[in-house]
Design a protein around this motif. Sequence first.
Motif, PDB file in Angstrom:
ATOM      1  N   SER A   1       0.821  -1.208   0.000  1.00 28.46           N
ATOM      2  CA  SER A   1       0.000   0.000   0.000  1.00 28.46           C
ATOM      3  C   SER A   1       0.858   1.263   0.000  1.00 28.46           C
ATOM      4  N   GLU A   2       2.016   1.216   0.665  1.00 23.67           N
ATOM      5  CA  GLU A   2       2.904   2.373   0.703  1.00 23.67           C
ATOM      6  C   GLU A   2       3.540   2.620  -0.663  1.00 23.67           C
ATOM      7  N   ILE A   3       4.071   1.568  -1.260  1.00 24.83           N
ATOM      8  CA  ILE A   3       4.706   1.705  -2.571  1.00 24.83           C
ATOM      9  C   ILE A   3       3.677   2.176  -3.597  1.00 24.83           C
ATOM     10  N   ASP A   4       2.461   1.687  -3.485  1.00 25.86           N
ATOM     11  CA  ASP A   4       1.402   2.061  -4.428  1.00 25.86           C
ATOM     12  C   ASP A   4       1.118   3.552  -4.383  1.00 25.86           C
ATOM     13  N   GLN A   5       1.314   4.173  -3.229  1.00 28.80           N
ATOM     14  CA  GLN A   5       1.021   5.596  -3.077  1.00 28.80           C
ATOM     15  C   GLN A   5       2.246   6.493  -3.259  1.00 28.80           C
ATOM     16  N   MET A   6       3.431   5.900  -3.369  1.00 26.75           N
ATOM     17  CA  MET A   6       4.651   6.703  -3.492  1.00 26.75           C
ATOM     18  C   MET A   6       5.327   6.585  -4.846  1.00 26.75           C
ATOM     19  N   ALA A   7       5.377   5.377  -5.370  1.00 24.56           N
ATOM     20  CA  ALA A   7       6.287   5.084  -6.474  1.00 24.56           C
ATOM     21  C   ALA A   7       5.676   5.358  -7.845  1.00 24.56           C
ATOM     22  N   THR A   8       6.555   5.632  -8.806  1.00 23.11           N
ATOM     23  CA  THR A   8       6.173   5.684 -10.213  1.00 23.11           C
ATOM     24  C   THR A   8       6.610   4.413 -10.932  1.00 23.11           C
ATOM     25  N   ASN A   9       7.694   3.825 -10.430  1.00 20.95           N
ATOM     26  CA  ASN A   9       8.205   2.566 -10.968  1.00 20.95           C
ATOM     27  C   ASN A   9       8.399   1.599  -9.807  1.00 20.95           C
ATOM     28  N   VAL A  10       8.371   0.304 -10.112  1.00 22.83           N
ATOM     29  CA  VAL A  10       8.449  -0.672  -9.031  1.00 22.83           C
ATOM     30  C   VAL A  10       9.245  -1.895  -9.459  1.00 22.83           C
ATOM     31  N   GLY A  11      10.037  -2.407  -8.521  1.00 17.91           N
ATOM     32  CA  GLY A  11      10.704  -3.689  -8.681  1.00 17.91           C
ATOM     33  C   GLY A  11      10.289  -4.570  -7.521  1.00 17.91           C
ATOM     34  N   ILE A  12       9.876  -5.787  -7.804  1.00 16.17           N
ATOM     35  CA  ILE A  12       9.441  -6.711  -6.750  1.00 16.17           C
ATOM     36  C   ILE A  12      10.448  -7.839  -6.645  1.00 16.17           C
ATOM     37  N   ILE A  13      10.949  -8.056  -5.425  1.00 17.28           N
ATOM     38  CA  ILE A  13      11.960  -9.078  -5.183  1.00 17.28           C
ATOM     39  C   ILE A  13      11.387 -10.136  -4.255  1.00 17.28           C
ATOM     40  N   SER A  14      11.678 -11.386  -4.553  1.00 21.18           N
ATOM     41  CA  SER A  14      11.217 -12.507  -3.730  1.00 21.18           C
ATOM     42  C   SER A  14      12.335 -13.531  -3.635  1.00 21.18           C
TER      43      SER A  14
ATOM     44  N   SER B   1       1.972   1.678 -13.230  1.00 23.04           N
ATOM     45  CA  SER B   1       0.755   1.550 -14.047  1.00 23.04           C
ATOM     46  C   SER B   1       0.706   0.197 -14.742  1.00 23.04           C
ATOM     47  N   THR B   2       1.861  -0.336 -15.153  1.00 22.82           N
ATOM     48  CA  THR B   2       1.897  -1.659 -15.773  1.00 22.82           C
ATOM     49  C   THR B   2       1.519  -2.739 -14.769  1.00 22.82           C
ATOM     50  N   LEU B   3       1.943  -2.562 -13.512  1.00 19.09           N
ATOM     51  CA  LEU B   3       1.563  -3.515 -12.474  1.00 19.09           C
ATOM     52  C   LEU B   3       0.048  -3.495 -12.270  1.00 19.09           C
ATOM     53  N   HIS B   4      -0.539  -2.309 -12.303  1.00 20.72           N
ATOM     54  CA  HIS B   4      -1.993  -2.203 -12.168  1.00 20.72           C
ATOM     55  C   HIS B   4      -2.713  -2.892 -13.330  1.00 20.72           C
ATOM     56  N   GLU B   5      -2.114  -2.817 -14.512  1.00 21.86           N
ATOM     57  CA  GLU B   5      -2.733  -3.442 -15.687  1.00 21.86           C
ATOM     58  C   GLU B   5      -2.784  -4.957 -15.567  1.00 21.86           C
ATOM     59  N   LYS B   6      -1.915  -5.518 -14.720  1.00 16.14           N
ATOM     60  CA  LYS B   6      -1.928  -6.973 -14.528  1.00 16.14           C
ATOM     61  C   LYS B   6      -3.127  -7.426 -13.713  1.00 16.14           C
ATOM     62  N   SER B   7      -3.860  -6.461 -13.179  1.00 14.38           N
ATOM     63  CA  SER B   7      -5.065  -6.784 -12.421  1.00 14.38           C
ATOM     64  C   SER B   7      -6.153  -7.225 -13.398  1.00 14.38           C
TER      65      SER B   7
ATOM     66  N   SER C   1      -6.918  -7.835  -7.132  1.00 13.62           N
ATOM     67  CA  SER C   1      -6.289  -6.739  -6.406  1.00 13.62           C
ATOM     68  C   SER C   1      -4.769  -6.803  -6.547  1.00 13.62           C
ATOM     69  N   LEU C   2      -4.113  -5.669  -6.233  1.00 14.43           N
ATOM     70  CA  LEU C   2      -2.658  -5.654  -6.244  1.00 14.43           C
ATOM     71  C   LEU C   2      -2.094  -6.660  -5.249  1.00 14.43           C
ATOM     72  N   GLU C   3      -2.802  -6.831  -4.130  1.00 11.41           N
ATOM     73  CA  GLU C   3      -2.342  -7.805  -3.139  1.00 11.41           C
ATOM     74  C   GLU C   3      -2.343  -9.216  -3.716  1.00 11.41           C
ATOM     75  N   ASP C   4      -3.377  -9.549  -4.514  1.00 10.35           N
ATOM     76  CA  ASP C   4      -3.435 -10.863  -5.152  1.00 10.35           C
ATOM     77  C   ASP C   4      -2.280 -11.046  -6.131  1.00 10.35           C
ATOM     78  N   ILE C   5      -1.984  -9.975  -6.881  1.00  4.78           N
ATOM     79  CA  ILE C   5      -0.885 -10.037  -7.844  1.00  4.78           C
ATOM     80  C   ILE C   5       0.441 -10.230  -7.121  1.00  4.78           C
ATOM     81  N   PHE C   6       0.627  -9.483  -6.024  1.00  8.03           N
ATOM     82  CA  PHE C   6       1.833  -9.621  -5.221  1.00  8.03           C
ATOM     83  C   PHE C   6       1.985 -11.056  -4.728  1.00  8.03           C
ATOM     84  N   LEU C   7       0.883 -11.625  -4.268  1.00  7.15           N
ATOM     85  CA  LEU C   7       0.905 -12.996  -3.766  1.00  7.15           C
ATOM     86  C   LEU C   7       1.294 -13.971  -4.873  1.00  7.15           C
ATOM     87  N   GLU C   8       0.758 -13.756  -6.062  1.00 10.51           N
ATOM     88  CA  GLU C   8       1.103 -14.628  -7.197  1.00 10.51           C
ATOM     89  C   GLU C   8       2.579 -14.523  -7.551  1.00 10.51           C
TER      90      GLU C   8
END
Length: 304
Positions: A194-207, A218-224, A289-296
């Motif tokens: 939720s924090e990154i969603d309100q701050m960032a313009t670009n995002v990298g997700i590490i697992s 915006s591309t991450l949102h499109e994956k919804s 939701s973005l949370e679902d995408i993050f989980l995937e």
Amino acid sequence: MSDIITTTGLCKQYGKVLRVKDLDLKVQEGVVYGFLGPNGAGKSTTMKMILGLARPTAGTIAVFGKEVNSRNRLSILKDVGSLIESPSYYGHLTGAENLRIISTLKGVQDKDIDRVLQIVRLENHKEKKVGQYSMGMKQRLGLACALLGNPKLLILDEPTNGLDPAGIQEMRELICSLPQQYGMTVMVSSHLLSEIDQMATNVGIISRGELVFQDSLSTLHEKSRPSIAVRTLNNEAAVKILDEQGVSCRTQDGYLLLSKLADNELAGYISLLFDRHIGVVRIEERRESLEDIFLELTGTAVSL
């Protein structure tokens, strides 16, 4: 836009454990780059390697287009501000006195102190002892230390950690203002989507040390992906009928989930179910939701 930070095949191994694996980051100039991942994913380790606080096991790091090595690290870091983990301070000294020590170490003129205090909104508390600061004020003082010298790049590791909602909002607003008002590029890590969603313009997700997504927010949102949820009086029979029509669906929590369909297609399938005496009691459009995408992407529950 040019890339301010580039890593290629970056790895870090502690003992037999590979904490960061083949990381290829690209942080473009003038963005707020959200570095997102669960706790223990390798975010802090990566930032420490970029700053030269940890030596990579393999791979390369380039900052401002220059490969970082032992010879040029200090000259590159003159244009980099950072806040890694909790800020350090002298509690018995005032905010201004703490900043004066950092400015001396950085070789920055004292007149810059008032500028950074104003940016982080601590100008009215500069003569107050830091031991009397709230957690949010201490975090802002840490940010002020990072801003001394007007760096081109700011690297912030979990800057909202431990803050109350008001403190989080203040820190978020400060970070969002830096690229436009001061021309800075910001790399900020968090385990809070939720924090990154309100701050960032670009995002990298590490697992687990691996980069699983890197693009614009915006591309991450499109994956919804949108879907249609249908509840019937006989889901088992409905699945067989839809399968006969070549419509794939799955059941979840008493609903049939179908891929997004055109209105006329959906109306046709619903009419077919009625004709087969299958009662349809509810139809909903759903979006992942973005949370679902993050989980995937990470296979890990996300903190909210």
